[in-house]
Design an enzyme around this catalytic site. Structure first.
Site, short mmCIF file in Angstrom:
data_model
loop_
_atom_site.label_atom_id
_atom_site.label_comp_id
_atom_site.label_asym_id
_atom_site.label_seq_id
_atom_site.Cartn_x
_atom_site.Cartn_y
_atom_site.Cartn_z
N ASP A 1 0.87 -1.18 0.00
CA ASP A 1 0.00 0.00 0.00
C ASP A 1 0.91 1.23 0.00
O ASP A 1 1.48 1.58 1.03
CB ASP A 1 -0.91 -0.03 1.23
N VAL A 2 1.06 1.85 -1.17
CA VAL A 2 1.97 2.98 -1.31
C VAL A 2 1.14 4.27 -1.33
O VAL A 2 0.52 4.61 -2.34
CB VAL A 2 2.82 2.86 -2.59
N GLY A 3 1.12 4.95 -0.20
CA GLY A 3 0.31 6.16 -0.08
C GLY A 3 1.09 7.42 -0.39
O GLY A 3 2.19 7.38 -0.96
N ASN A 4 0.54 8.55 0.01
CA ASN A 4 1.19 9.83 -0.25
C ASN A 4 2.34 10.12 0.69
O ASN A 4 3.21 10.95 0.38
CB ASN A 4 0.16 10.96 -0.13
N THR A 5 2.37 9.45 1.83
CA THR A 5 3.38 9.71 2.84
C THR A 5 4.23 8.49 3.16
O THR A 5 5.44 8.59 3.34
CB THR A 5 2.72 10.20 4.15
N ASP B 1 -6.27 3.17 -4.21
CA ASP B 1 -6.39 2.91 -2.78
C ASP B 1 -7.84 3.01 -2.33
O ASP B 1 -8.30 2.22 -1.49
CB ASP B 1 -5.51 3.85 -1.97
N ARG B 2 -8.57 3.95 -2.90
CA ARG B 2 -9.99 4.08 -2.56
C ARG B 2 -10.75 2.83 -3.00
O ARG B 2 -11.59 2.30 -2.27
CB ARG B 2 -10.58 5.32 -3.23
#
EC number: 2.7.1.33
Length: 255
Positions: free
Chosen positions: A7-11, A105-106
């Site tokens: 899970d590669v998010g914004n942070t 991700d959503r």
């Protein structure tokens, strides 16, 4: 047949290793790193990890970050696969005007939430709330159709916007108060109430549309801080995106 979920998010990049790409698989290892540290994954977190048989992830941080993550996985002879939002997946129907433009991700979080309820025999409307760098609130009806969702700034973005646009608001983080009497508490409470109010509005919208109140599932790095201030009952699920990735993997990596 081990399975690596990403899970590669914004942070941050969050990862989890399971003993198989199936729902209910045993968690073997997990971790999280800030994006500025992903170039050391191969020598740190993943050093000595057995080669996974399959890798599936979702990424919202952009192609440059995706390439850097892929470089770290060159220690294994496995090609990673990435989720892209589609018109239909794992029993969900994507109601976005342009399904492919919905953040992956959503989409994955909605799949995880929908099947979490189905596993308990619950067929009701559902709201999926992700509280991170940004906040998203997604509405799903009882049949599994994604009706639509909203995006708003997370706490950090709200505070930085106020600090950059207003003089004298560079203050420490405060507490959530019903009636704040200092600037720190006023800023923290304002951001919290904005998010809680947006969720309540979506609860009202889906209740009116579907004729019954939804189940509300909340996830994300700041979800635990938000939960006490919510005006509706929420279920906190830390692993929601990984749950969704397992649902997808169980269909894509069938033996």
């Amino acid at each position: 047949m081990t399975f690596l979920a990403l899970d590669v998010g914004n942070t941050r990049l969050k990862w989890a290793q399971y003993d198989a790409p199936v729902v209910g698989a045993k968690l073997l290892a997990h971790g999280a790193v800030f994006l500025e540290n992903i170039d050391r994954l191969a020598e740190n977190d993943w050093h000595g990890m057995p080669e996974p048989s399959a890798i599936l992830g979702c990424v919202v941080a952009g192609d440059a970050i995706k390439r850097r993550v892929a470089e770290q996985m060159e220690i294994w002879d496995v090609l990673p696969r990435w989720v892209h939002s589609s018109p239909q997946e794992a029993g969900l129907t994507n109601g976005y005007d342009h399904p492919a433009r919905l953040g992956s991700d959503r989409w994955v979080a909605m799949i995880g939430a929908y099947h979490r309820l189905l596993a308990r025999g619950i067929r009701k409307p559902c709201l999926v709330v992700m509280v991170g760098t940004a906040v998203t609130v997604e509405a799903i009806d009882a049949s599994g159709k994604f009706l639509g969702g909203i995006i708003l700034p997370g706490h950090g973005i709200m505070l930085r916007a106020l600090e950059s646009g207003t003089a004298g608001l560079h203050v420490p983080t405060g507490d959530v108060r019903d009636f704040p009497t200092n600037t720190s508490d006023a800023l923290t409470s304002g951001g919290t109430f904005a998010i809680a109010g947006a969720v309540q509005r979506m609860v009202d919208n889906i209740t009116r549309h579907c004729g019954e109140a939804p189940e509300c599932i909340m996830t994300g790095g700041a979800a635990w801080k938000m939960a006490p201030s919510m005006s509706v009952k929420v279920e906190l699920v830390e692993t929601l995106i990984f749950d969704g990735l397992l649902e997808i993997a169980s269909r894509r990596f069938k033996p």
